[in-house]
Design a protein around this motif. Structure first.
Motif, PDB file in Angstrom:
ATOM      1  N   ASN A   1     -18.696 -27.770  12.049  1.00  9.83           N
ATOM      2  CA  ASN A   1     -17.950 -27.099  10.988  1.00  9.83           C
ATOM      3  C   ASN A   1     -17.117 -25.982  11.609  1.00  9.83           C
ATOM      4  OD1 ASN A   1     -17.343 -25.237   8.753  1.00  9.83           O
ATOM      5  ND2 ASN A   1     -18.637 -26.641   7.558  1.00  9.83           N
ATOM      6  N   THR A   2     -15.844 -25.915  11.236  1.00  9.15           N
ATOM      7  CA  THR A   2     -14.926 -24.952  11.842  1.00  9.15           C
ATOM      8  C   THR A   2     -14.716 -23.702  10.999  1.00  9.15           C
ATOM      9  OG1 THR A   2     -12.985 -25.970  10.804  1.00  9.15           O
ATOM     10  CG2 THR A   2     -13.709 -26.873  12.924  1.00  9.15           C
ATOM     11  N   ASN A   3     -15.465 -23.550   9.887  1.00  5.60           N
ATOM     12  CA  ASN A   3     -15.229 -22.423   8.981  1.00  5.60           C
ATOM     13  C   ASN A   3     -15.357 -21.071   9.677  1.00  5.60           C
ATOM     14  OD1 ASN A   3     -14.526 -23.777   6.674  1.00  5.60           O
ATOM     15  ND2 ASN A   3     -16.632 -23.960   5.918  1.00  5.60           N
ATOM     16  N   GLU A   4     -16.323 -20.956  10.617  1.00  4.70           N
ATOM     17  CA  GLU A   4     -16.599 -19.672  11.235  1.00  4.70           C
ATOM     18  C   GLU A   4     -15.848 -19.457  12.544  1.00  4.70           C
ATOM     19  OE1 GLU A   4     -18.390 -17.476   9.635  1.00  4.70           O
ATOM     20  OE2 GLU A   4     -18.718 -18.943   8.017  1.00  4.70           O
ATOM     21  N   LEU A   5     -14.984 -20.396  12.918  1.00  3.58           N
ATOM     22  CA  LEU A   5     -14.299 -20.312  14.209  1.00  3.58           C
ATOM     23  C   LEU A   5     -12.964 -19.600  14.060  1.00  3.58           C
ATOM     24  CD1 LEU A   5     -14.927 -23.876  15.705  1.00  3.58           C
ATOM     25  CD2 LEU A   5     -16.232 -21.770  16.058  1.00  3.58           C
ATOM     26  N   LEU A   6     -12.707 -18.663  14.974  1.00  2.00           N
ATOM     27  CA  LEU A   6     -11.412 -17.996  15.015  1.00  2.00           C
ATOM     28  C   LEU A   6     -10.404 -18.893  15.734  1.00  2.00           C
ATOM     29  CD1 LEU A   6     -12.560 -14.404  16.036  1.00  2.00           C
ATOM     30  CD2 LEU A   6     -11.869 -15.188  13.753  1.00  2.00           C
ATOM     31  N   PRO A   7      -9.111 -18.726  15.417  1.00  2.00           N
ATOM     32  CA  PRO A   7      -8.100 -19.496  16.159  1.00  2.00           C
ATOM     33  C   PRO A   7      -8.219 -19.220  17.656  1.00  2.00           C
ATOM     34  CG  PRO A   7      -7.124 -18.456  14.231  1.00  2.00           C
ATOM     35  CD  PRO A   7      -8.517 -17.892  14.356  1.00  2.00           C
ATOM     36  N   GLY A   8      -8.035 -20.268  18.461  1.00  2.00           N
ATOM     37  CA  GLY A   8      -8.130 -20.102  19.907  1.00  2.00           C
ATOM     38  C   GLY A   8      -8.583 -21.378  20.579  1.00  2.00           C
ATOM     39  N   GLN A   9      -8.964 -21.263  21.830  1.00  4.06           N
ATOM     40  CA  GLN A   9      -9.416 -22.401  22.615  1.00  4.06           C
ATOM     41  C   GLN A   9     -10.868 -22.192  23.033  1.00  4.06           C
ATOM     42  OE1 GLN A   9      -6.319 -22.506  25.687  1.00  4.06           O
ATOM     43  NE2 GLN A   9      -5.573 -24.401  24.783  1.00  4.06           N
ATOM     44  N   TYR A  10     -11.649 -23.265  22.958  1.00  5.08           N
ATOM     45  CA  TYR A  10     -13.080 -23.214  23.242  1.00  5.08           C
ATOM     46  C   TYR A  10     -13.415 -24.256  24.314  1.00  5.08           C
ATOM     47  CZ  TYR A  10     -13.328 -20.560  18.879  1.00  5.08           C
ATOM     48  OH  TYR A  10     -13.143 -19.621  17.891  1.00  5.08           O
ATOM     49  N   GLY A  11     -14.218 -23.847  25.292  1.00  7.41           N
ATOM     50  CA  GLY A  11     -14.635 -24.779  26.329  1.00  7.41           C
ATOM     51  C   GLY A  11     -15.859 -25.571  25.899  1.00  7.41           C
ATOM     52  N   TYR A  12     -15.833 -26.888  26.183  1.00  8.13           N
ATOM     53  CA  TYR A  12     -16.941 -27.764  25.782  1.00  8.13           C
ATOM     54  C   TYR A  12     -17.139 -28.802  26.891  1.00  8.13           C
ATOM     55  CZ  TYR A  12     -20.050 -30.078  22.418  1.00  8.13           C
ATOM     56  OH  TYR A  12     -21.144 -30.590  21.755  1.00  8.13           O
ATOM     57  N   THR A  13     -18.397 -28.927  27.376  1.00  7.52           N
ATOM     58  CA  THR A  13     -18.715 -29.859  28.460  1.00  7.52           C
ATOM     59  C   THR A  13     -19.558 -31.016  27.938  1.00  7.52           C
ATOM     60  OG1 THR A  13     -18.619 -28.181  30.194  1.00  7.52           O
ATOM     61  CG2 THR A  13     -19.906 -30.139  30.677  1.00  7.52           C
ATOM     62  N   VAL A  14     -19.180 -32.234  28.352  1.00 10.54           N
ATOM     63  CA  VAL A  14     -19.897 -33.445  27.960  1.00 10.54           C
ATOM     64  C   VAL A  14     -20.522 -34.071  29.195  1.00 10.54           C
ATOM     65  CG1 VAL A  14     -19.661 -35.778  27.037  1.00 10.54           C
ATOM     66  CG2 VAL A  14     -18.427 -33.873  25.960  1.00 10.54           C
ATOM     67  N   THR A  15     -21.805 -34.421  29.092  1.00 16.59           N
ATOM     68  CA  THR A  15     -22.517 -35.098  30.173  1.00 16.59           C
ATOM     69  C   THR A  15     -23.031 -36.441  29.672  1.00 16.59           C
ATOM     70  OG1 THR A  15     -23.195 -33.007  31.175  1.00 16.59           O
ATOM     71  CG2 THR A  15     -24.444 -34.970  31.804  1.00 16.59           C
ATOM     72  N   LEU A  16     -22.819 -37.476  30.492  1.00 22.33           N
ATOM     73  CA  LEU A  16     -23.243 -38.838  30.140  1.00 22.33           C
ATOM     74  C   LEU A  16     -24.182 -39.357  31.223  1.00 22.33           C
ATOM     75  CD1 LEU A  16     -23.039 -41.529  28.566  1.00 22.33           C
ATOM     76  CD2 LEU A  16     -21.016 -42.054  29.956  1.00 22.33           C
ATOM     77  N   ARG A  17     -25.296 -39.967  30.780  1.00 22.25           N
ATOM     78  CA  ARG A  17     -26.251 -40.570  31.711  1.00 22.25           C
ATOM     79  C   ARG A  17     -26.473 -42.024  31.319  1.00 22.25           C
ATOM     80  NH1 ARG A  17     -29.978 -38.944  35.408  1.00 22.25           N
ATOM     81  NH2 ARG A  17     -29.473 -36.777  34.973  1.00 22.25           N
ATOM     82  N   GLY A  18     -26.358 -42.937  32.321  1.00 17.63           N
ATOM     83  CA  GLY A  18     -26.618 -44.344  32.093  1.00 17.63           C
ATOM     84  C   GLY A  18     -28.094 -44.670  32.242  1.00 17.63           C
ATOM     85  N   ARG A  19     -28.448 -45.881  31.870  1.00 18.84           N
ATOM     86  CA  ARG A  19     -29.853 -46.278  31.909  1.00 18.84           C
ATOM     87  C   ARG A  19     -30.419 -46.243  33.318  1.00 18.84           C
ATOM     88  NH1 ARG A  19     -31.435 -52.318  30.244  1.00 18.84           N
ATOM     89  NH2 ARG A  19     -30.402 -52.644  32.253  1.00 18.84           N
TER      90      ARG A  19
END
Length: 610
Positions: free
Chosen positions: A368-386
């Motif tokens: 939900n973006t209601n509480e987010l101020l305008p700007g850029q946010y860093g987000y890291t995704v990690t994927l692991r295979g079987r």
């Protein structure tokens, strides 16, 4: 009479014709035998003797020799119908051109002799799509740099072709280096300068060559790991790569600080990374090299493909995430390769963060973006295979609003630890702004008795976020440092962010100060030697590895408990004549929890009894 022609059947046919004619004229009686007179007018009929064309490969240059016999030479060849192949033929009978697309083509060829006799034959040309990779030398130029007068080794690599490779040194440009048939270029680096070394590699069908530039520097330089990348590997296939460094004082001692989760590989003290990979994916390895005086560390990536190779390495394919321009945010991250099912995880890398969650099974990011101020946010995704392979990718999620998203410092508190006598460097990260241009500065500091770390002056760079602290200025202690970043500093609407960090500096790291070689020993006499060190903490753990002529010595000298710390002991019954190489390692732990280590290589000679 002379019978012309080159085929046995043609010669027999002509001979039978002559015998028949002779008999019909009443000749041949008696016991005197038969020797026909010479007849230069008897010839063999013109014929195309080639019966089939070799297959071609789609899009690859094609060459085939078409042959004829009989008639009167010289011959003239022509393509009567190329069947859409656009192939041509010269008067030597060489059919050539670029093979067309996959399929079967009818090609008609005509040969004409000097008496204007003509023969035409039709052939089927089969074009396949199994395009081989052409043989090529893959080693980039320039080569890894060398230092004047120091030993040099480089492994040359080739790709494509058919069969085994055989390497040849065409011209060493007076460098004095040698090239083995296995592609190992080695020797002592020549005088300072540039050298154009010409090498070739041959497979079962062809030879290719390339000029590789070698840059040789003069004098001693700081110890630096020069290996920037590792060759790819494959699960269950033997892997080997040589790591390289420059500067300092050889010999070097290498250590694998972290295998990044790829447990199938080990790093020898000589810098050879080898073993059998057990997991597919891209792994971040941390390697360290020491010359006994200084140490350098580097992070390097290694990609291991599943059995069979191809493009099946686990890979996150989503390049960017959409803007958070609605109240409810949803974005799907996708990947290829590896072994399913996948397990996904996502984390904020900016403060404050988005608070978004990632579905571990589907890779769907929601929030939900209601509480987010305008700007850029860093987000890291990690994927692991079987099978355990992993891949990680960082994204920027933009919340629209305002003329410019404000800049935010992403680097978390505390900063990495510093050590006396060692140059300190760390890179700070930020997101936000419009142009991606940043200006970093230290705006406040506390506790520093010497000049504090800085982003400006000397080799420092205020635009890249590289914070450095000269080795001579690093003093043990606990410090506070306040850092500011300004985004779009040259615009009319810059934005800034300020954060205060803790920075701890420990005493100098442990260093083995004993000189090489070690004092010699005598066969059958107990050997004892105590090493000296500087720096480090008050608890030291010693270990050793011993080799002779490249083989491990299992009953060689070691650091036996019960003797003073750092004392190398070799029991009398095990001391044998020979020359030994001993790799000594010490790990030191301080009361403040700071740990450091040092590795150094020594030579030891054991003489016979007098």
């Amino acid at each position: 009479m002379t019978i012309r022609g080159t085929t046995l059947i043609g010669r027999l046919a002509a001979l039978c014709t002559l015998l028949f004619a002779f008999t019909a004229c009443g000749g041949g009686g008696g016991d005197s035998g038969f020797l026909p007179p010479d007849d230069p007018d008897v010839t063999i009929d013109l014929a195309i003797t080639t019966t089939a064309l070799p297959n071609a490969v789609d899009g690859i240059a094609y060459t085939a020799l078409v042959e004829a016999d009989g008639g009167a030479k010289p011959y003239t060849w022509a393509v009567v119908n190329n069947g859409g192949t656009k192939l041509v033929i010269n008067n030597e009978g060489i059919l050539s051109g670029t093979a067309p697309s996959i399929g079967d083509y009818g090609v008609s060829l005509r040969v004409t002799d000097s008496t204007n006799t003509q023969v035409t034959n039709s052939f089927i040309l089969t074009v396949t799509g199994d395009t081989p990779v052409p043989l090529a030398i893959a080693t980039p130029s320039p080569l890894t740099g060398a230092e004047q007068g120091k030993p040099y080794t480089a492994i040359l690599e080739a790709v494509g072709g058919q069969g085994d490779y055989m390497w040849t040194l065409i011209d060493n440009s007076d460098s004095g280096l040698r090239l083995g048939p296995d592609g190992i270029l080695s020797g002592t680096a020549p005088a300072e300068g540039q050298y154009g070394i010409t090498v070739s590699v041959t497979d079962d069908t062809r030879t290719v060559s390339k000029v590789l530039i070698l840059e040789v520097t003069a004098g001693s330089s700081p110890l630096t790991i020069t290996a920037q990348s590792l060759p790819n590997g494959t699960i269950d296939d033997r892997y080997a790569a040589v790591l390289t460094a420059s500067g300092g004082d050889k010999p070097y001692a290498w250590t694998l600080v972290s295998n990044g989760g790829q447990s199938g590989l080990v790093l020898s003290s000589a810098g050879v990374l080898s073993g059998t990979p057990t997991l597919a994916g891209t792994f971040g390895l941390i390697i360290q090299v020491s010359d006994g005086i200084s140490t350098d560390q580097s992070a390097i990536t290694l990609t291991i493909a599943p059995a069979g190779g191809g493009s099946e390495v686990l890979d996150i394919t989503t390049g960017s995430l959409p803007d958070a321009d609605r109240t409810l945010y949803a974005a799907l991250v996708e990947a290829t390769g590896g072994e399913q099912p996948y397990v996904w995880s996502g984390n904020d890398i900016s403060v404050p963060g988005t608070g978004f969650q990632m579905n571990p099974a589907s890779g769907l990011i929601t929030g939900n973006t209601n509480e987010l101020l305008p700007g850029q946010y860093g987000y890291t995704v990690t994927l692991r295979g079987r099978a355990g392979a992993t891949d990680t990718r960082s994204y920027v999620i933009t919340v629209p609003g305002g003329d410019s998203p404000p800049v935010r410092i992403l680097t978390e508190n505390p900063l990495p630890e510093a050590s006396e006598t060692l140059l300190y460097t760390t890179i700070l990260r930020a997101v936000g702004g419009l142009t991606g241009q940043y200006l970093w500065s230290v705006v406040a500091d506390s506790g520093f008795g010497t000049p504090p770390p800085s982003f400006t002056g000397g080799a420092l760079d205020a635009s890249t976020g590289i914070l450095t602290w000269p080795a001579a200025a690093v003093m043990a202690g606990n410090y506070l440092i306040t850092i500011q970043v300004v985004a779009d500093p040259n615009s009319t609407t810059p934005s800034s962010d300020i954060r205060t960090y803790d920075l701890q500096a420990s005493g100098p790291p442990v260093r083995i100060t004993t000189d090489n070689p070690l004092p010699g020993g005598i066969v059958g006499t107990e050997y004892s030697f105590q090493f000296s060190i500087s720096g480090g903490g008050n608890t030291n753990t010693w270990s050793s590895a011993v080799t002779s002529n490249g083989s491990s010595v299992l009953d060689g000298p070691d650091f036996t408990t019960g003797f003073p710390n750092g004392t190398l002991i070799w029991q009398a019954t095990n001391v044998q004549q020979g020359n030994y190489v001993i790799t000594v390692k010490v790990v030191s732990q301080g009361d403040d929890g700071f740990a450091s280590e040092n590795t150094k290589v020594f030579n030891l000679g054991i003489l016979p009894k007098p």
